[in-house]
Design a protein around this motif. Sequence first.
Motif, short mmCIF file in Angstrom:
data_model
loop_
_atom_site.label_atom_id
_atom_site.label_comp_id
_atom_site.label_asym_id
_atom_site.label_seq_id
_atom_site.Cartn_x
_atom_site.Cartn_y
_atom_site.Cartn_z
N SER A 97 -13.94 -15.31 -4.08
CA SER A 97 -14.33 -15.27 -5.49
C SER A 97 -15.83 -15.34 -5.71
O SER A 97 -16.35 -14.78 -6.69
N ARG A 98 -16.56 -16.00 -4.82
CA ARG A 98 -18.00 -16.18 -5.02
C ARG A 98 -18.85 -15.05 -4.47
O ARG A 98 -19.93 -14.76 -5.00
N ALA A 99 -18.39 -14.39 -3.41
CA ALA A 99 -19.24 -13.42 -2.73
C ALA A 99 -18.56 -12.07 -2.49
O ALA A 99 -19.14 -11.02 -2.79
N ILE A 100 -17.36 -12.07 -1.95
CA ILE A 100 -16.73 -10.82 -1.52
C ILE A 100 -16.38 -9.93 -2.71
O ILE A 100 -16.78 -8.76 -2.78
N LEU A 101 -15.62 -10.46 -3.65
CA LEU A 101 -15.22 -9.64 -4.79
C LEU A 101 -16.41 -9.23 -5.66
O LEU A 101 -16.46 -8.07 -6.10
N PRO A 102 -17.38 -10.12 -5.93
CA PRO A 102 -18.55 -9.65 -6.68
C PRO A 102 -19.26 -8.48 -5.99
O PRO A 102 -19.74 -7.55 -6.66
N GLU A 103 -19.32 -8.50 -4.65
CA GLU A 103 -19.95 -7.39 -3.93
C GLU A 103 -19.13 -6.11 -4.07
O GLU A 103 -19.69 -5.02 -4.23
N ILE A 104 -17.81 -6.25 -4.03
CA ILE A 104 -16.94 -5.07 -4.15
C ILE A 104 -17.05 -4.45 -5.54
O ILE A 104 -17.22 -3.23 -5.69
N VAL A 105 -16.95 -5.27 -6.57
CA VAL A 105 -16.91 -4.70 -7.93
C VAL A 105 -18.28 -4.27 -8.41
O VAL A 105 -18.37 -3.56 -9.43
N ALA A 106 -19.34 -4.63 -7.69
CA ALA A 106 -20.66 -4.13 -8.06
C ALA A 106 -20.70 -2.61 -7.97
O ALA A 106 -21.55 -1.96 -8.61
N ARG A 107 -19.78 -2.02 -7.19
CA ARG A 107 -19.71 -0.56 -7.05
C ARG A 107 -18.59 0.04 -7.90
O ARG A 107 -18.27 1.22 -7.75
N ARG A 108 -17.97 -0.77 -8.75
CA ARG A 108 -16.84 -0.31 -9.56
C ARG A 108 -17.16 -0.42 -11.05
O ARG A 108 -18.10 -1.11 -11.45
N GLY A 109 -16.30 0.20 -11.84
CA GLY A 109 -16.39 0.06 -13.28
C GLY A 109 -15.27 -0.80 -13.81
O GLY A 109 -14.26 -1.03 -13.13
N PRO A 110 -15.41 -1.29 -15.05
CA PRO A 110 -14.35 -2.10 -15.65
C PRO A 110 -13.02 -1.36 -15.63
O PRO A 110 -12.94 -0.16 -15.91
N GLY A 111 -11.97 -2.09 -15.26
CA GLY A 111 -10.65 -1.49 -15.20
C GLY A 111 -10.30 -0.83 -13.88
O GLY A 111 -9.15 -0.44 -13.67
N ASP A 112 -11.28 -0.68 -12.99
CA ASP A 112 -11.01 -0.06 -11.70
C ASP A 112 -10.10 -0.97 -10.86
O ASP A 112 -10.07 -2.19 -11.03
N ARG A 113 -9.42 -0.34 -9.91
CA ARG A 113 -8.47 -1.08 -9.07
C ARG A 113 -9.18 -1.75 -7.91
O ARG A 113 -10.05 -1.16 -7.26
N VAL A 114 -8.77 -2.99 -7.62
CA VAL A 114 -9.20 -3.73 -6.43
C VAL A 114 -7.93 -4.14 -5.69
O VAL A 114 -7.06 -4.80 -6.27
N ARG A 115 -7.84 -3.76 -4.41
CA ARG A 115 -6.61 -3.97 -3.65
C ARG A 115 -6.82 -5.06 -2.60
O ARG A 115 -7.76 -5.00 -1.80
N ILE A 116 -5.90 -6.04 -2.59
CA ILE A 116 -5.95 -7.17 -1.66
C ILE A 116 -4.60 -7.23 -0.93
O ILE A 116 -3.54 -7.21 -1.56
N TRP A 117 -4.66 -7.33 0.40
CA TRP A 117 -3.43 -7.32 1.21
C TRP A 117 -3.37 -8.59 2.05
O TRP A 117 -4.29 -8.89 2.81
N SER A 118 -2.27 -9.30 1.93
CA SER A 118 -1.99 -10.46 2.78
C SER A 118 -0.93 -10.05 3.79
O SER A 118 0.22 -9.79 3.43
N ILE A 119 -1.33 -9.98 5.08
CA ILE A 119 -0.41 -9.58 6.14
C ILE A 119 -0.75 -10.35 7.41
O ILE A 119 -1.87 -10.29 7.88
N PRO A 120 0.17 -11.12 7.97
CA PRO A 120 1.50 -11.40 7.46
C PRO A 120 1.44 -12.39 6.29
O PRO A 120 0.59 -13.27 6.27
N CYS A 121 2.39 -12.24 5.37
CA CYS A 121 2.38 -13.09 4.18
C CYS A 121 3.36 -14.24 4.28
O CYS A 121 3.43 -15.08 3.38
N SER A 122 4.16 -14.27 5.37
CA SER A 122 5.14 -15.34 5.56
C SER A 122 6.03 -15.45 4.32
O SER A 122 6.46 -14.44 3.77
N SER A 123 6.28 -16.65 3.84
CA SER A 123 7.16 -16.85 2.70
C SER A 123 6.43 -16.85 1.37
O SER A 123 6.93 -17.36 0.37
N GLY A 124 5.23 -16.26 1.34
CA GLY A 124 4.56 -15.97 0.09
C GLY A 124 3.42 -16.88 -0.30
O GLY A 124 2.69 -16.60 -1.25
#
Length: 285
Positions: A97-124
């Motif tokens: 929340s403090r560094a990774i996502l701000p860096e990613i969305v700096a190249r995006r516009g409002p409403g753009d998709r950001v995809r996060i994958w948890s693998i393996p996710c175990s029981s959620g």
Amino acid sequence: MGSLPEGPGNDPVLAPEDLRRVCDFVYRRTGMLYGESKRYYIERRVAQRMERTGTASFAAYMGLLRGSPAEAERLVNSFTVNETYFYREEHQLRALSRAILPEIVARRGPGDRVRIWSIPCSSGEEPYSVAIWLLENWPMVDAYNIEILGSDIDTDALAAAAEGVYAGRALSRLPPDLLDRYFEPAQDGGRRIIADLRESVRLTSANLVDPASMAAEGRFDVILCRNVLIYFDEASRAEAARNLHAALAPGGFLLLGHTESMGRIAEGFTTRRFDDAVVHQRAPS
């Protein structure tokens, strides 16, 4: 139990060549390496599956495995390790929340998709933790289309994730106000994650060492793959690393467990050191 010999305590014992056959079977399907040091663990799971399928000998059970994808899935499920809890390795969530996502969305516009994958996710616990953390700690969460996917090879774990009922250690790291906000009472004193959060995480089956399985979901901005590569040998780790690299969008980030590293097993990753965590980044295009 059938024709398996018994050892001390009347536990069934696999002959060395039979133990190798089971280990090879699991390895080919999961990348997880088992051997003589895990004999008791292996024998117990084989014995349970033989009892539940009514097979009278190890040879008969191996024949069933070869002919029944459903039984192969159940045996694999019995070998996977699903020990986790909410807010595990919280320092990585802070980095997200403090560094990774701000860096990613700096190249995006409002409403753009950001995809996060948890693998393996175990029981959620892990993908739901990401959802809760972002709602609580990332002010821009509503400005973008956040897609969270949880995947695992263990279909029983995925069913548990879809149900979303937790208790005890799984909830022990969550503050009481978050328990009240995001969970509702369930039977036997447990808590069920609220429907809005369950619906915010999509769950699928995927295998880290199967390129087609990994490629099926497209590319992601962030992948959390924590505390599973420690169960792989070097060849399986290298295969998983190649598949994870391919599943990341250029410039995307990979978060491993604190004891794991991409060192010596994959090209194309750069180590990034943020204030809260060390992560691995796919080279931008």
